[in-house]
Design an enzyme around this catalytic site. Sequence first.
Site, short mmCIF file in Angstrom:
data_model
loop_
_atom_site.label_atom_id
_atom_site.label_comp_id
_atom_site.label_asym_id
_atom_site.label_seq_id
_atom_site.Cartn_x
_atom_site.Cartn_y
_atom_site.Cartn_z
N LEU A 102 -1.21 -5.57 4.74
CA LEU A 102 -0.37 -6.03 3.64
C LEU A 102 1.07 -6.15 4.15
CD1 LEU A 102 -1.78 -3.75 0.81
CD2 LEU A 102 -2.23 -6.18 1.14
N SER A 103 1.91 -6.77 3.34
CA SER A 103 3.31 -6.93 3.74
C SER A 103 3.92 -5.61 4.17
CB SER A 103 4.09 -7.52 2.57
OG SER A 103 5.46 -7.56 2.85
N GLU A 104 3.69 -4.55 3.38
CA GLU A 104 4.18 -3.22 3.76
C GLU A 104 3.18 -2.14 3.36
OE1 GLU A 104 6.90 -2.72 5.42
OE2 GLU A 104 8.00 -4.59 5.11
N THR A 105 3.15 -1.08 4.14
CA THR A 105 2.53 0.18 3.76
C THR A 105 3.64 1.23 3.76
OG1 THR A 105 0.36 -0.38 4.67
CG2 THR A 105 0.87 1.96 4.40
N ALA A 155 0.86 -1.18 0.00
CA ALA A 155 0.00 0.00 0.00
C ALA A 155 0.89 1.23 0.00
CB ALA A 155 -0.91 0.00 1.22
#
Length: 261
Positions: free
Chosen positions: A42-45, A20
């Site tokens: 999610l895995s990363e923002t 994101a």
Amino acid sequence: MDIFVIDAFTDQHFKGNSAAIMPVTTFPDASLMQRIAAENNLSETAFIKPTGDNTYAIRWFSPLTEIDFCGHATLASAFVLYQFYQLKGEITFTTEQVGTLTVKQATNGNIEMNFPCQPGEEVEPPATLLKGLSITPIKVLKNRQAYIAVLPNEQAVHDIVCDAEQLKQLAPHDIVVTAQSSQYDFVSRYFWPANGGYEDPVTGSIHTALAPYWAQQLDKRELTAYQASQRGGVLHCKMIEDDRIIISGSAVLYLRGKVYL
């Protein structure tokens, strides 16, 4: 707040690694950014803030914690800036932990990221690491981010099972397993139960350690890597200096929307 969800290190939806991306004019409070990242799940923002012409400060959050360095969310951030904010040429991202990162578009449409190399040094594997892996590595290295377990062959990378509770005890370090590949130059899988989840789909940052290792082992300056998670992703790695590497890949838009707070 604008939000984009991008599948990075892939040219197909539902492959690669999702990030994101949230462009902001001022960084929100860190606790709020962490709650947004947990909500996004999610895995990363990544939060990106303009600081000058084609220059952005970037911060990355997993659902659990702020992350020092994230490759796939950097690629996704550049994709958003090129596709939706009409940026041209080289983009500079400033970070708190890994210095300045520069990004540009290649003629084939891939996004090329100039990262510092973070090679590992061989270490005696901790007992917790060996207990946490179903297959014994032939060698273990360690860098600032993770333990790097070199496995006997490519099939072992696909077959390995990890004990998350054991690997959590390696915190703040994660664990990546890797081996030489027949189709690619090398393959890997990345496990990070202490910092994000059981398995990360595609991890650009750890290739700043994997690529220098395999470049030396294979006597090659340019390598193609595959991260063999369920989603899978392809990374193109090129050693340009002893301490710098180009990692490149493609990306696709999944979602564009608004977050209301």
